[in-house]
Scaffold this motif. Structure first.
Motif, PDB file in Angstrom:
ATOM      1  N   ASN A 142       0.812  -1.217   0.000  1.00  0.00           N
ATOM      2  CA  ASN A 142       0.000   0.000   0.000  1.00  0.00           C
ATOM      3  C   ASN A 142       0.846   1.268   0.000  1.00  0.00           C
ATOM      4  N   GLY A 143       2.149   1.125   0.087  1.00  0.00           N
ATOM      5  CA  GLY A 143       3.015   2.298   0.066  1.00  0.00           C
ATOM      6  C   GLY A 143       3.862   2.421   1.317  1.00  0.00           C
ATOM      7  N   SER A 144       4.727   3.425   1.331  1.00  0.00           N
ATOM      8  CA  SER A 144       5.720   3.567   2.396  1.00  0.00           C
ATOM      9  C   SER A 144       5.151   4.086   3.716  1.00  0.00           C
ATOM     10  N   THR A 145       3.925   4.591   3.728  1.00  0.00           N
ATOM     11  CA  THR A 145       3.352   5.073   4.990  1.00  0.00           C
ATOM     12  C   THR A 145       2.705   3.950   5.783  1.00  0.00           C
ATOM     13  N   ASP A 146       2.600   2.765   5.208  1.00  0.00           N
ATOM     14  CA  ASP A 146       1.973   1.637   5.873  1.00  0.00           C
ATOM     15  C   ASP A 146       3.010   0.612   6.311  1.00  0.00           C
ATOM     16  N   VAL A 147       2.642  -0.163   7.322  1.00  0.00           N
ATOM     17  CA  VAL A 147       3.439  -1.306   7.737  1.00  0.00           C
ATOM     18  C   VAL A 147       2.573  -2.552   7.585  1.00  0.00           C
ATOM     19  N   VAL A 148       3.246  -3.677   7.423  1.00  0.00           N
ATOM     20  CA  VAL A 148       2.571  -4.959   7.330  1.00  0.00           C
ATOM     21  C   VAL A 148       2.625  -5.607   8.705  1.00  0.00           C
ATOM     22  N   MET A 149       1.480  -6.095   9.166  1.00  0.00           N
ATOM     23  CA  MET A 149       1.409  -6.793  10.442  1.00  0.00           C
ATOM     24  C   MET A 149       0.805  -8.170  10.182  1.00  0.00           C
ATOM     25  N   ALA A 150       1.208  -9.155  10.989  1.00  0.00           N
ATOM     26  CA  ALA A 150       0.699 -10.504  10.791  1.00  0.00           C
ATOM     27  C   ALA A 150       0.713 -11.293  12.090  1.00  0.00           C
ATOM     28  N   MET A 151      -0.082 -12.354  12.107  1.00  0.00           N
ATOM     29  CA  MET A 151      -0.086 -13.335  13.187  1.00  0.00           C
ATOM     30  C   MET A 151      -0.818 -14.579  12.694  1.00  0.00           C
ATOM     31  N   PRO A 152      -0.525 -15.741  13.284  1.00  0.00           N
ATOM     32  CA  PRO A 152      -1.262 -16.950  12.899  1.00  0.00           C
ATOM     33  C   PRO A 152      -2.735 -16.822  13.294  1.00  0.00           C
ATOM     34  N   LEU A 153      -3.607 -17.329  12.457  1.00  0.00           N
ATOM     35  CA  LEU A 153      -5.041 -17.252  12.726  1.00  0.00           C
ATOM     36  C   LEU A 153      -5.398 -17.899  14.060  1.00  0.00           C
ATOM     37  N   SER A 154      -4.775 -19.043  14.377  1.00  0.00           N
ATOM     38  CA  SER A 154      -5.090 -19.724  15.637  1.00  0.00           C
ATOM     39  C   SER A 154      -4.780 -18.839  16.837  1.00  0.00           C
ATOM     40  N   LEU A 155      -3.681 -18.101  16.782  1.00  0.00           N
ATOM     41  CA  LEU A 155      -3.336 -17.207  17.888  1.00  0.00           C
ATOM     42  C   LEU A 155      -4.280 -16.014  17.963  1.00  0.00           C
ATOM     43  N   LEU A 156      -4.780 -15.564  16.816  1.00  0.00           N
ATOM     44  CA  LEU A 156      -5.757 -14.474  16.806  1.00  0.00           C
ATOM     45  C   LEU A 156      -6.990 -14.886  17.599  1.00  0.00           C
ATOM     46  N   GLY A 157      -7.496 -16.079  17.323  1.00  0.00           N
ATOM     47  CA  GLY A 157      -8.666 -16.562  18.057  1.00  0.00           C
ATOM     48  C   GLY A 157      -8.403 -16.690  19.544  1.00  0.00           C
ATOM     49  N   GLU A 158      -7.265 -17.284  19.909  1.00  0.00           N
ATOM     50  CA  GLU A 158      -6.913 -17.459  21.325  1.00  0.00           C
ATOM     51  C   GLU A 158      -6.779 -16.114  22.029  1.00  0.00           C
TER      52      GLU A 158
END
Length: 169
Positions: A142-158
């Motif tokens: 999306n460009g240089s003003t954004d950062v990418v964040m992530a996590m495993p779906l299972s941990l999101l639910g927990e």
């Protein structure tokens, strides 16, 4: 006030979204001072992806648009958009919307990563970090003003279950 007493969370079929529902979603973006997608672009995303909404007395007050794709990694999930109407901030709606998506995808994507792009100055970034999303060392598409964040779906639910409590979801 208990969120359950006033709101309904549900998955909606993007192909059958009404013009009123679409207008409500665009209005949420405008009220949050975000450059909204055009109604045409938002409708295209809604029709092609999975959507979960929070309705208060029949009016959409929050939504998440998510889909499976290979935006950053093969067979991952990508949160395209998550918005909550300002007067509803702080009520756990964004977390509950993410939990709805988790429930929907958990069987097929439990160990897959969930990604999102967020503007570095967006206050929501703190919420994402609190839930457990981590900043990835990847350039945002999306460009240089954004950062990418992530996590495993299972941990999101927990994580969300711990924050809110399963009986409250």
């Amino acid at each position: 006030m208990d969120i359950k007493d006033e709101t309904v969370f549900k998955k909606i079929d993007g192909r059958s979204v009404t013009s009123e529902g679409l207008s409500q979603m665009v209005e949420i973006e405008r009220e949050n001072e975000i450059e909204p997608y055009s109604e045409e672009m938002l409708l295209r995303c809604i029709k092609d992806m999975d959507n979960f909404v929070c309705c208060d007395h029949g009016k959409i007050v929050g939504f998440i648009t998510i889909h499976s794709c290979s935006r950053y990694f093969r067979d991952s999930l990508y949160i395209v958009n998550i918005q909550v109407l300002r007067p509803y901030w702080g009520r756990g709606i964004a977390k509950r919307l993410m939990y709805q998506a988790y429930q929907y995808y958990r069987q097929d994507y439990a160990e897959k990563l969930v990604f999102l792009d967020v503007t570095k100055t967006n206050k929501a970034m703190r919420l994402y970090e609190k839930i457990g999303f981590q900043v990835m060392d990847l350039p945002s598409k999306n460009g240089s003003t954004d950062v990418v964040m992530a996590m495993p779906l299972s941990l999101l639910g927990e994580s969300i279950e711990k924050f809110i409590g399963v009986d409250e979801i």
